[in-house]
Design an enzyme around this catalytic site. Structure first.
Site, short mmCIF file in Angstrom:
data_model
loop_
_atom_site.label_atom_id
_atom_site.label_comp_id
_atom_site.label_asym_id
_atom_site.label_seq_id
_atom_site.Cartn_x
_atom_site.Cartn_y
_atom_site.Cartn_z
N HIS A 1 3.37 -3.76 6.23
CA HIS A 1 2.36 -2.74 6.33
C HIS A 1 2.37 -1.84 7.44
O HIS A 1 3.30 -1.64 8.42
CB HIS A 1 0.90 -3.52 6.29
CG HIS A 1 0.32 -3.93 5.14
ND1 HIS A 1 -0.28 -3.59 4.04
CD2 HIS A 1 1.23 -5.52 4.47
CE1 HIS A 1 -0.59 -4.69 3.18
NE2 HIS A 1 0.29 -5.82 3.37
N GLU B 1 2.01 -5.17 10.70
CA GLU B 1 1.59 -3.86 10.70
C GLU B 1 2.48 -3.19 11.89
O GLU B 1 2.48 -3.45 12.89
CB GLU B 1 -0.08 -3.91 11.25
CG GLU B 1 -0.77 -4.73 10.50
CD GLU B 1 -1.28 -3.92 8.97
OE1 GLU B 1 -0.89 -2.65 9.01
OE2 GLU B 1 -1.96 -4.33 8.37
N GLU C 1 1.60 3.28 2.98
CA GLU C 1 2.12 2.70 4.23
C GLU C 1 3.47 2.58 4.15
O GLU C 1 4.01 1.67 3.44
CB GLU C 1 1.50 1.57 4.34
CG GLU C 1 -0.13 1.76 4.70
CD GLU C 1 -0.77 0.07 4.86
OE1 GLU C 1 -0.26 -0.71 4.84
OE2 GLU C 1 -1.94 0.37 4.92
N HIS D 1 0.92 -1.07 -0.06
CA HIS D 1 -0.06 -0.15 0.13
C HIS D 1 1.00 1.18 0.09
O HIS D 1 1.72 1.61 0.94
CB HIS D 1 -0.77 -0.07 1.30
CG HIS D 1 -2.06 -1.08 1.20
ND1 HIS D 1 -2.38 -1.84 2.26
CD2 HIS D 1 -2.72 -1.64 0.09
CE1 HIS D 1 -3.39 -2.74 2.13
NE2 HIS D 1 -3.39 -2.67 0.60
#
Length: 443
Positions: free
Chosen positions: A190, A281, A86, A83
């Protein structure tokens, strides 16, 4: 000749210290090319394809034999910036590259890791998205998707439901890349939360969806891998560092339990590429300020290194016939944890099975023949950055012409859709669940 200047030049590092700033495509390319030039004996830089806008999808390989696979040396990968908005993972991977190449020959742990592992690092899977971000934001920015406005983490084939979307150039490039290497372990970096998430991301009743989870046959290993990363990150392991967001006990979650998603990359890796992948994440804020990058590196450095080492879990080896010929495309699977798309030996007859310490029965099956059964005992500690080595000799005379050299692909359709609820390919046993808990709490 100015000897003091000469000696000073020899003492300077081959690559100037990488700053803690966001590096746009040109800056990232310049850094990668400099590393590849100055550390050519342990690196190999190549592009696996191009983005919609024609930007290269760079991968830097670090290892003692960076340009080609060597038998017995497992393949590992990190992918970031899927992404585009990110951004922390993108910069962490650049700093990881810098740390690996400058520590080789100086730090015994890193030197052993480079000797025993082929490490593939892709700092940005979505360079168009990154370049499209005009105003960084903690929550959402134009640039999450690729140039064609597709979310790349919803763009892969899905094993649970049909994912009829236009496959994007970045996705196709990664899918082709996965076919060229025998990847064993991976992580996808991410931002927007602080958690280590493990498969499955999608699910059906047979994988536990009725209980708000979706578990693989290797759930014990995946939980262990996620805890390995999260437990070494001082903020992630708390599980509640992101305000107004979901709490994650010990900084770990099953992907489906968090939220189901279709067409994700980690499920694709596990099912169709024979590669265990988790999603990391790394920041509550998707695109944090540059001055926070040093703290992100400090918080993730140990986790990034320790996670790579997990590629040496379990058992590895080759499958041979009685004449010593390696047998490609042979199914090698652990009893009671069959994969819906069976894992097979590569063209060198190699197999890699990520397993926690314990006793296992391995079934080795040549198409058209009865399974060959062998028992392995995985020790508590891997030996010198190596999984247990177990070559398997099958009672066949001569090369089997009926075995194709390359692995036949399982059809990229919803393989789980019509599977019975009790299938071994979908349910980890109670025993595996208990083993998982023991390793989490008593490691």
């Amino acid at each position: 000749m100015d000897f003091p200047c000469l000696w000073l030049g020899l003492l300077l590092p081959l690559v100037a210290a990488l700053d803690f700033n966001y590096h746009r495509q040109e800056g990232m390319e310049a850094f990668l090319k400099t590393v590849a030039q100055n550390y050519s004996s342990v690196t190999h830089l190549h592009s696996i394809g191009k983005s919609v806008k024609g930007r290269n999808l760079w991968v830097l390989v670090v290892g003692r034999f960076p340009k080609e696979h060597r038998i017995g040396i497992p393949e590992f990968k990190y992918v970031a910036n899927m992404h585009g908005d990110e951004t922390v993972g993108r910069e962490l991977l650049l700093h990881l590259i810098d740390y690996l190449v400058t520590s080789d020959g100086k730090d015994p742990e890193i030197t052993n890791l480079i000797n025993s592992t082929r490490i593939h690092i892709m700092p940005s899977m979505n360079p168009d998205g990154f370049e499209a971000v005009k105003k960084p934001d903690c929550y959402y920015s134009i640039g999450r998707e690729n140039y064609n406005q597709y979310d790349l983490n919803r763009n892969f084939p899905d094993a649970f439901e049909y994912n009829n979307v236009s496959r994007q150039p970045e996705t196709v490039a990664v899918m082709k890349w996965l076919k060229t290497e025998t990847f064993v372990l991976s992580a996808n970096l991410h931002g927007g939360a602080l958690v280590a998430s493990y498969p499955f991301d999608n699910g059906v009743q047979a994988t536990g969806a009725l209980y708000s989870r979706s578990l693989t046959p290797d759930d014990d290993v995946f939980q262990y891998l996620a805890h390995t990363y999260a437990s070494r990150n001082p903020n992630m392991k708390k599980g509640d560092e992101c305000k107004n967001k979901m709490n994650f006990p010990n900084g770990v979650t099953n992907g489906y339990s968090w939220y189901p998603l279709q067409g994700g990359m980690q499920d694709y890796n596990y099912i169709w590429a024979q590669c265990f992948e988790i999603t990391l994440e790394l920041s509550c804020c998707k695109y944090p300020r540059e001055e926070k990058l040093p703290s992100f590196w400090n918080n993730n450095k140990a986790s990034l290194i320790e996670y790579i080492k997990q590629v040496h879990l379990g058992v590895k080896g080759q499958v041979f016939d009685q004449n010593g010929n390696p047998l490609p495309n042979v199914i090698v699977e652990v009893q009671d944890r069959k994969h819906i798309c069976p894992y097979r030996t590569n063209k060198y007859g190699e197999y890699y099975l990520l397993l926690l310490p314990g006793s296992y029965i391995i079934n080795v099956t040549v198409p058209g023949h009865d399974p060959h059964i062998t028992k392995v005992i995985i020790p508590e500690k891997s030996q010198n950055f190596s999984a247990l080595k177990k070559d398997i000799l099958l009672p066949f005379q001569g090369q089997l012409d009926s075995i194709p050299v390359s692995n036949p692909s399982c059809p990229m359709i919803p393989l789980y859709r019509n599977l019975p609820d009790h299938s071994a390919a979908t349910k980890p046993s109670l025993f595996l669940f208990l083993v998982s808990l023991l390793h989490i709490f008593f490691k």
